[in-house]
Motif scaffolding. Structure first.
Motif, PDB file in Angstrom:
ATOM      1  N   VAL A   1       0.826  -1.198   0.000  1.00 17.36           N
ATOM      2  CA  VAL A   1       0.000   0.000   0.000  1.00 17.36           C
ATOM      3  C   VAL A   1       0.868   1.259   0.000  1.00 17.36           C
ATOM      4  CG1 VAL A   1      -1.684   1.337   1.324  1.00 17.36           C
ATOM      5  CG2 VAL A   1      -1.952  -1.143   1.117  1.00 17.36           C
ATOM      6  N   ALA A   2       1.918   1.236   0.824  1.00 17.23           N
ATOM      7  CA  ALA A   2       2.763   2.427   0.964  1.00 17.23           C
ATOM      8  C   ALA A   2       3.493   2.776  -0.320  1.00 17.23           C
ATOM      9  CB  ALA A   2       3.771   2.213   2.091  1.00 17.23           C
ATOM     10  N   THR A   3       3.829   1.765  -1.124  1.00 19.51           N
ATOM     11  CA  THR A   3       4.621   2.007  -2.340  1.00 19.51           C
ATOM     12  C   THR A   3       3.785   1.937  -3.613  1.00 19.51           C
ATOM     13  OG1 THR A   3       5.236  -0.339  -2.498  1.00 19.51           O
ATOM     14  CG2 THR A   3       6.700   1.114  -1.236  1.00 19.51           C
ATOM     15  N   ALA A   4       2.474   1.788  -3.494  1.00 26.82           N
ATOM     16  CA  ALA A   4       1.621   1.607  -4.678  1.00 26.82           C
ATOM     17  C   ALA A   4       1.760   2.753  -5.668  1.00 26.82           C
ATOM     18  CB  ALA A   4       0.165   1.451  -4.244  1.00 26.82           C
TER      19      ALA A   4
ATOM     20  N   TRP B   1     -10.731  -2.799 -16.022  1.00 24.75           N
ATOM     21  CA  TRP B   1      -9.310  -2.646 -15.743  1.00 24.75           C
ATOM     22  C   TRP B   1      -9.105  -1.672 -14.579  1.00 24.75           C
ATOM     23  CZ3 TRP B   1      -5.042  -5.070 -17.761  1.00 24.75           C
ATOM     24  CH2 TRP B   1      -5.278  -5.960 -18.815  1.00 24.75           C
ATOM     25  N   GLN B   2      -8.174  -2.032 -13.696  1.00 30.90           N
ATOM     26  CA  GLN B   2      -7.848  -1.215 -12.533  1.00 30.90           C
ATOM     27  C   GLN B   2      -6.378  -0.794 -12.582  1.00 30.90           C
ATOM     28  OE1 GLN B   2     -10.245  -0.370 -10.253  1.00 30.90           O
ATOM     29  NE2 GLN B   2     -11.696  -1.536 -11.511  1.00 30.90           N
ATOM     30  N   GLN B   3      -6.123   0.457 -12.282  1.00 35.85           N
ATOM     31  CA  GLN B   3      -4.754   0.953 -12.154  1.00 35.85           C
ATOM     32  C   GLN B   3      -4.320   0.773 -10.707  1.00 35.85           C
ATOM     33  OE1 GLN B   3      -4.338   5.252 -12.386  1.00 35.85           O
ATOM     34  NE2 GLN B   3      -2.443   5.051 -13.549  1.00 35.85           N
ATOM     35  N   ILE B   4      -3.057   0.373 -10.503  1.00 37.77           N
ATOM     36  CA  ILE B   4      -2.561   0.193  -9.138  1.00 37.77           C
ATOM     37  C   ILE B   4      -2.509   1.540  -8.418  1.00 37.77           C
ATOM     38  CG2 ILE B   4      -0.529  -0.369  -7.751  1.00 37.77           C
ATOM     39  CD1 ILE B   4      -2.074  -2.826  -8.623  1.00 37.77           C
ATOM     40  N   THR B   5      -3.206   1.594  -7.300  1.00 36.56           N
ATOM     41  CA  THR B   5      -3.187   2.736  -6.391  1.00 36.56           C
ATOM     42  C   THR B   5      -3.233   2.171  -4.975  1.00 36.56           C
ATOM     43  OG1 THR B   5      -5.597   2.940  -6.173  1.00 36.56           O
ATOM     44  CG2 THR B   5      -4.572   4.081  -8.047  1.00 36.56           C
ATOM     45  N   PRO B   6      -3.035   2.996  -3.948  1.00 36.19           N
ATOM     46  CA  PRO B   6      -3.202   2.476  -2.583  1.00 36.19           C
ATOM     47  C   PRO B   6      -4.578   1.858  -2.345  1.00 36.19           C
ATOM     48  CG  PRO B   6      -2.061   4.577  -2.518  1.00 36.19           C
ATOM     49  CD  PRO B   6      -2.509   4.382  -3.942  1.00 36.19           C
ATOM     50  N   SER B   7      -5.599   2.321  -3.066  1.00 34.93           N
ATOM     51  CA  SER B   7      -6.954   1.806  -2.886  1.00 34.93           C
ATOM     52  C   SER B   7      -7.207   0.499  -3.616  1.00 34.93           C
ATOM     53  CB  SER B   7      -7.985   2.845  -3.350  1.00 34.93           C
ATOM     54  OG  SER B   7      -7.892   4.029  -2.597  1.00 34.93           O
ATOM     55  N   THR B   8      -6.507   0.274  -4.732  1.00 38.35           N
ATOM     56  CA  THR B   8      -6.802  -0.904  -5.559  1.00 38.35           C
ATOM     57  C   THR B   8      -5.800  -2.039  -5.401  1.00 38.35           C
ATOM     58  OG1 THR B   8      -5.553  -0.033  -7.456  1.00 38.35           O
ATOM     59  CG2 THR B   8      -7.895   0.553  -7.303  1.00 38.35           C
ATOM     60  N   VAL B   9      -4.615  -1.766  -4.882  1.00 38.84           N
ATOM     61  CA  VAL B   9      -3.575  -2.791  -4.836  1.00 38.84           C
ATOM     62  C   VAL B   9      -4.005  -3.990  -3.993  1.00 38.84           C
ATOM     63  CG1 VAL B   9      -2.338  -1.815  -2.843  1.00 38.84           C
ATOM     64  CG2 VAL B   9      -1.093  -3.197  -4.535  1.00 38.84           C
TER      65      VAL B   9
END
Length: 476
Positions: A135-138, A165-173
């Motif tokens: 999460v911290a490095t997303a 499709w989902q982009q990697i973010t702190p919310s989606t990772v």
């Protein structure tokens, strides 16, 4: 009055047909990643026998393709080099439909059962190591994107699935496959290109779950009628064919660069002896679906777990089948996980160390598929057995000229002509061999290592990768 109703209904249907836009499967949607520098397949439906104009933003040339009598069409478009610049592509049969925010990069299918499905956030009763760090490095990995195909059963192959499709973010990772995400992180860092992951898996599924009706009829004794399947397998996740029809079939036309696969636990004690051949059969068909005979296939050997009897050998026999599959499937690599379980996880079918599994798969991708010279990615394996008096010498492959063990070497057993195994002591000999001896066996004939359901190994090669569990018999 009845004729008037029929006439009005016909007019309505004709109006809908004439005005209908091109329909695309949901996996072809905004935010997708396409495989770079290849012929990428796009497909969908339009009115029957209708011209569909295809307009990629990355090239001047437009293409025109005609739908067939059922309205189906497909087209292959050459993709550009990997780039972080968003692309788009339009489809028109008179009314335009656009896919936007596309990236060109490397696309991998993540298939299998629950250990591949297991998300970064873990399951309810099974945590994954590294969640907080992920999460911290997303924010550093926003060019990794994934699409999760919902696990569904179907009596026939489905053409579409609800997905996005989902982009990697702190919310989606947290919802991405933990193994898949760790794999993508390494590729992103090493290759500096966008990475796309297509997640198509089902917890508890057997190898038969992913075979087709024709394959089941030709190569197995499994039923193919959905009612008969349900009657034989009240536990739905074990049902053959149905999961492949519902979960894999919707993405079988998507253009990918490779497959990572983690499955096998459900075949422990269930069609184990046929596993290698059925896995090879599956991958041969998947490669045909994806139009690539050399499509890289990287898979994971199942981790230690007690399966109701830690000292049993049913899981060891499945691991042996997975190693045999390595010889049957070209352009493949097998990742060993014999060291990636903690002693207290004997009854945990979902071990927490998923990040390292993904990293080892990525090493295999870099070394074998992307031809990165000098990358050490293979675990050591037993090559041959030599007997000197009461001592066995096991010669190994892929040590990279070094062997080591943290503490005493555990997990070795020796048997004589009676086939009864006894615990044995082992020592490293040079760079690529082990000496193994038991006081209870004076004329050894066979050696095995970690050949149990739950037995954690300690022998590693120069790359720090664990020695594959094995059994080997003296050749006469």
């Amino acid at each position: 009055m009845f004729k008037r109703i029929i006439f009005v209904a016909a007019i309505v249907l004709w109006t809908i047909a004439v005005s209908a836009k091109v329909r695309l499967p949901q996996v072809l949607s905004d935010g997708m990643v396409i495989q770079q520098q290849t012929e990428v397949r796009f497909w969908g439906y339009a009115n029957p026998r209708t011209a569909v104009k295809v307009s990629p933003s990355w090239q001047r040339e437009k293409q025109v393709v005609r739908s067939d009598a059922q309205g189906y069409w497909e087209v292959f478009v050459r993709s550009p080099r990997a780039s972080f610049s968003p692309l788009s592509i339009g489809f028109s049969d008179g009314e335009e439909v656009w896919i936007k925010n596309i990236l060109s990069g490397e696309v991998w299918l993540c298939g299998g059962q629950s250990n591949m499905e297991m998300p970064v956030r873990g399951f309810d009763d099974c945590p994954v190591e590294g969640y907080a760090d992920a999460v911290a490095t997303a924010g550093r990995y926003s060019d990794i994107r994934y699409v999760k195909i919902p696990a569904r059963m179907s009596s026939h192959p489905l053409d579409d699935a609800p997905c996005s499709w989902q982009q990697i973010t702190p919310s989606t990772v947290g919802d991405c496959s933990a193994v898949g995400y760790a794999f993508a992180q390494v590729l992103s860092n090493a290759l500096h290109v966008p990475i796309g992951l297509v997640l198509a898996n089902k917890g508890g599924s057997s190898i038969e779950s992913w075979l087709t009706e024709d394959e089941l009829r030709q190569y197995t004794n499994e039923p193919t009628d959905s009612a008969a399947i349900a009657a034989r397998y009240p536990t739905d996740w074990m049902r053959p064919m149905l999961w492949g029809n519902g979960t894999f079939a919707p993405i079988r036309r998507y253009t990918i660069g490779g497959i990572i696969y983690y499955q096998g636990c459900s075949n422990v004690g269930f069609n184990t002896a046929q596993y290698a051949e059925r896995l090879a059969l599956l991958i041969d068909r998947w490669r045909k679906d994806f139009r690539s005979e050399t499509l890289p296939f990287l898979f994971v050997q199942i981790a230690p777990y007690n399966y109701g009897d830690a000292g049993g050998t049913a899981a060891a026999e499945l691991r042996e089948q997975q190693f045999a599959a390595l010889r049957l499937i070209s352009h493949s690599s097998l990742v060993c996980t014999n060291d990636l379980v903690y002693p207290w996880e004997a009854e945990q079918i979902h071990p927490a160390q998923k990040r390292i599994v993904g990293q080892r798969l990525a090493l295999a991708a870099l070394g074998r598929h992307y031809k990165q010279a000098g990358v050490m990615f293979e675990s050591a394996s037993a090559r041959s057995l030599e007997v000197r008096g009461d001592t066995c010498i096991v010669h190994l492959d892929n040590t990279y000229r070094a062997l080591f063990s943290a503490g005493d070497i555990q997990g070795f057993e020796v048997a004589g002509t009676d086939g009864v195994f006894y615990p044995a002591k082992a020592h490293i000999v040079g760079n690529d061999a082990l000496s193994v001896r038991s006081d209870q066996v004076m004329k050894p004939m066979e050696v095995r290592y970690c050949f149990r359901n739950f037995l954690i190994g300690s022998v590693r090669n120069r790359a720090g990768l664990p020695l594959f569990p094995f059994r080997i018999r003296l050749e006469k």
